[in-house]
Design a protein around this motif. Structure first.
Motif, PDB file in Angstrom:
ATOM      1  N   HIS A   9      52.386  62.900  58.616  1.00  0.00           N
ATOM      2  CA  HIS A   9      52.622  62.724  57.186  1.00  0.00           C
ATOM      3  C   HIS A   9      53.770  61.736  56.941  1.00  0.00           C
ATOM      4  O   HIS A   9      53.678  60.876  56.054  1.00  0.00           O
ATOM      5  N   GLU A  10      54.842  61.851  57.715  1.00  0.00           N
ATOM      6  CA  GLU A  10      55.987  60.960  57.526  1.00  0.00           C
ATOM      7  C   GLU A  10      55.630  59.516  57.848  1.00  0.00           C
ATOM      8  O   GLU A  10      56.002  58.585  57.117  1.00  0.00           O
ATOM      9  N   THR A  11      54.916  59.333  58.962  1.00  0.00           N
ATOM     10  CA  THR A  11      54.513  57.974  59.356  1.00  0.00           C
ATOM     11  C   THR A  11      53.569  57.377  58.319  1.00  0.00           C
ATOM     12  O   THR A  11      53.695  56.203  57.936  1.00  0.00           O
ATOM     13  N   ALA A  12      52.634  58.182  57.856  1.00  0.00           N
ATOM     14  CA  ALA A  12      51.678  57.712  56.860  1.00  0.00           C
ATOM     15  C   ALA A  12      52.377  57.308  55.582  1.00  0.00           C
ATOM     16  O   ALA A  12      52.089  56.248  54.995  1.00  0.00           O
ATOM     17  N   ALA A  13      53.315  58.132  55.139  1.00  0.00           N
ATOM     18  CA  ALA A  13      54.038  57.826  53.902  1.00  0.00           C
ATOM     19  C   ALA A  13      54.820  56.525  54.031  1.00  0.00           C
ATOM     20  O   ALA A  13      54.841  55.694  53.104  1.00  0.00           O
ATOM     21  N   ALA A  14      55.448  56.299  55.192  1.00  0.00           N
ATOM     22  CA  ALA A  14      56.230  55.079  55.406  1.00  0.00           C
ATOM     23  C   ALA A  14      55.328  53.851  55.440  1.00  0.00           C
ATOM     24  O   ALA A  14      55.643  52.812  54.831  1.00  0.00           O
ATOM     25  N   ASP A  15      54.196  53.965  56.160  1.00  0.00           N
ATOM     26  CA  ASP A  15      53.281  52.821  56.265  1.00  0.00           C
ATOM     27  C   ASP A  15      52.688  52.463  54.908  1.00  0.00           C
ATOM     28  O   ASP A  15      52.593  51.275  54.550  1.00  0.00           O
ATOM     29  N   VAL A  16      52.278  53.463  54.158  1.00  0.00           N
ATOM     30  CA  VAL A  16      51.688  53.208  52.837  1.00  0.00           C
ATOM     31  C   VAL A  16      52.725  52.604  51.913  1.00  0.00           C
ATOM     32  O   VAL A  16      52.438  51.653  51.153  1.00  0.00           O
ATOM     33  N   ALA A  17      53.947  53.119  51.959  1.00  0.00           N
ATOM     34  CA  ALA A  17      55.012  52.576  51.094  1.00  0.00           C
ATOM     35  C   ALA A  17      55.266  51.105  51.392  1.00  0.00           C
ATOM     36  O   ALA A  17      55.435  50.282  50.469  1.00  0.00           O
ATOM     37  N   THR A  18      55.266  50.751  52.674  1.00  0.00           N
ATOM     38  CA  THR A  18      55.482  49.352  53.057  1.00  0.00           C
ATOM     39  C   THR A  18      54.347  48.463  52.567  1.00  0.00           C
ATOM     40  O   THR A  18      54.574  47.364  52.020  1.00  0.00           O
ATOM     41  N   ALA A  19      53.115  48.927  52.749  1.00  0.00           N
ATOM     42  CA  ALA A  19      51.960  48.125  52.322  1.00  0.00           C
ATOM     43  C   ALA A  19      51.928  47.962  50.812  1.00  0.00           C
ATOM     44  O   ALA A  19      51.626  46.867  50.297  1.00  0.00           O
ATOM     45  N   VAL A  20      52.239  49.033  50.083  1.00  0.00           N
ATOM     46  CA  VAL A  20      52.246  48.954  48.619  1.00  0.00           C
ATOM     47  C   VAL A  20      53.336  47.986  48.148  1.00  0.00           C
ATOM     48  O   VAL A  20      53.130  47.198  47.210  1.00  0.00           O
ATOM     49  N   ARG A  68      43.836  54.510  53.982  1.00  0.00           N
ATOM     50  CA  ARG A  68      42.721  55.142  54.695  1.00  0.00           C
ATOM     51  C   ARG A  68      43.112  55.495  56.129  1.00  0.00           C
ATOM     52  O   ARG A  68      42.786  56.579  56.632  1.00  0.00           O
ATOM     53  N   LYS A  69      43.815  54.568  56.777  1.00  0.00           N
ATOM     54  CA  LYS A  69      44.258  54.818  58.152  1.00  0.00           C
ATOM     55  C   LYS A  69      45.215  56.012  58.198  1.00  0.00           C
ATOM     56  O   LYS A  69      45.155  56.846  59.106  1.00  0.00           O
ATOM     57  N   ALA A  70      46.088  56.095  57.189  1.00  0.00           N
ATOM     58  CA  ALA A  70      47.039  57.201  57.137  1.00  0.00           C
ATOM     59  C   ALA A  70      46.321  58.537  56.956  1.00  0.00           C
ATOM     60  O   ALA A  70      46.667  59.540  57.597  1.00  0.00           O
ATOM     61  N   GLU A  71      45.315  58.547  56.089  1.00  0.00           N
ATOM     62  CA  GLU A  71      44.554  59.781  55.885  1.00  0.00           C
ATOM     63  C   GLU A  71      43.820  60.187  57.163  1.00  0.00           C
ATOM     64  O   GLU A  71      43.752  61.369  57.504  1.00  0.00           O
ATOM     65  N   GLN A  72      43.270  59.212  57.852  1.00  0.00           N
ATOM     66  CA  GLN A  72      42.598  59.509  59.120  1.00  0.00           C
ATOM     67  C   GLN A  72      43.586  60.076  60.144  1.00  0.00           C
ATOM     68  O   GLN A  72      43.273  61.017  60.878  1.00  0.00           O
ATOM     69  N   ALA A  73      44.796  59.495  60.192  1.00  0.00           N
ATOM     70  CA  ALA A  73      45.810  59.975  61.138  1.00  0.00           C
ATOM     71  C   ALA A  73      46.223  61.404  60.808  1.00  0.00           C
ATOM     72  O   ALA A  73      46.414  62.234  61.708  1.00  0.00           O
ATOM     73  N   LYS A  74      46.350  61.715  59.517  1.00  0.00           N
ATOM     74  CA  LYS A  74      46.713  63.072  59.115  1.00  0.00           C
ATOM     75  C   LYS A  74      45.608  64.068  59.452  1.00  0.00           C
ATOM     76  O   LYS A  74      45.881  65.180  59.922  1.00  0.00           O
ATOM     77  N   ARG A  75      44.355  63.655  59.233  1.00  0.00           N
ATOM     78  CA  ARG A  75      43.241  64.539  59.590  1.00  0.00           C
ATOM     79  C   ARG A  75      43.193  64.775  61.096  1.00  0.00           C
ATOM     80  O   ARG A  75      42.967  65.909  61.561  1.00  0.00           O
TER      81      ARG A  75
END
Length: 229
Positions: A9-20, A68-75
């Motif tokens: 969750h932390e990695t996904a949040a950081a990656d999405v924040a950077t991309a946004v 999408r990648k972040a959601e896949q990683a969380k799943r």
């Protein structure tokens, strides 16, 4: 939430924040160039605006891909944690036999009731023998006399006096639910705080309940100190 899932969750949040952020910056660049043209800046070329728009669109696509990648990683992390949980459950083996615990509890309760049944039988037999031998009715152990072998009977109860000691029948069947309730409360104290800073107080509270039950079951026999005939 487990460490693995938390990390995902932390990695996904950081990656999405950077991309946004990159997408927002690209969109802001295109908007700034367009505004410069509106303000009469002749140095801005159509190619610059088109390039900025394309960069913004591409950044938006990258942001969506990152989501999408972040959601896949969380799943995937959740499934891995679930698999680990299932493995832990599958590997669990009980170290105690619940049936034996029940059997032991029943045996203890049976011994409890048998003890007092035997005690009551003895007290009733002793009292009957005292009656047959004309042992007098007295008010307390202080009233027994040597000419009656320091024996006495209480009036209106099953109590008998033998020197310093007082014996009486115990209504153990009626007392049992209360005693079990008190012991159950004692167990709850320790179960709620098996360790930690409140354990000592829990132990003291439990012991208080246990001592109360012990005092209750000793009611059929007690000794008075300091008696002299």
């Amino acid at each position: 939430m487990t460490n693995r899932l938390t990390a995902a969750h932390e990695t996904a949040a950081a990656d999405v924040a950077t991309a946004v952020q990159e997408a927002d910056e690209a969109a802001a660049l295109a908007a700034a160039l367009e505004e410069r043209v509106r303000n009469g800046d002749d140095t801005v070329t159509p190619e610059q605006i088109a390039s900025a728009r394309e960069l913004g669109q591409f950044a938006q696509l990258r942001a969506e891909a990152t989501r999408r990648k972040a959601e896949q990683a969380k799943r995937a992390a959740r499934l891995a944690d679930l698999a680990e949980l299932k493995a832990d459950i599958d590997a669990y083996t009980q170290t105690t036999d619940p049936d034996k615990l029940v059997d032991d509890l029943f045996t203890a309760l049976l011994a409890y009731t048998q003890h007092f049944a035997d005690h009551n039988t003895r007290v009733n037999q002793w009292r009957a023998r005292m009656t047959a031998l004309d042992v007098p009715v007295v008010h307390s152990p202080n009233d027994v006399r040597a000419d009656h072998a320091h024996l006495g009977r209480a009036n209106g109860s099953t109590q008998i006096f033998v020197g310093d000691s007082v014996y009486a029948t115990v209504n153990h069947i009626s007392n049992l639910p209360y005693h079990l309730e008190q012991l159950g409360i004692a167990v709850k104290y320790l179960a709620a705080h098996p360790t930690g800073p409140r354990h000592a107080q829990a132990q003291a509270n439990a012991q208080e309940r246990i001592d109360k039950v012990k005092a209750g079951v000793r009611a059929g026999f007690r000794t008075r100190k300091g008696h002299s005939a």
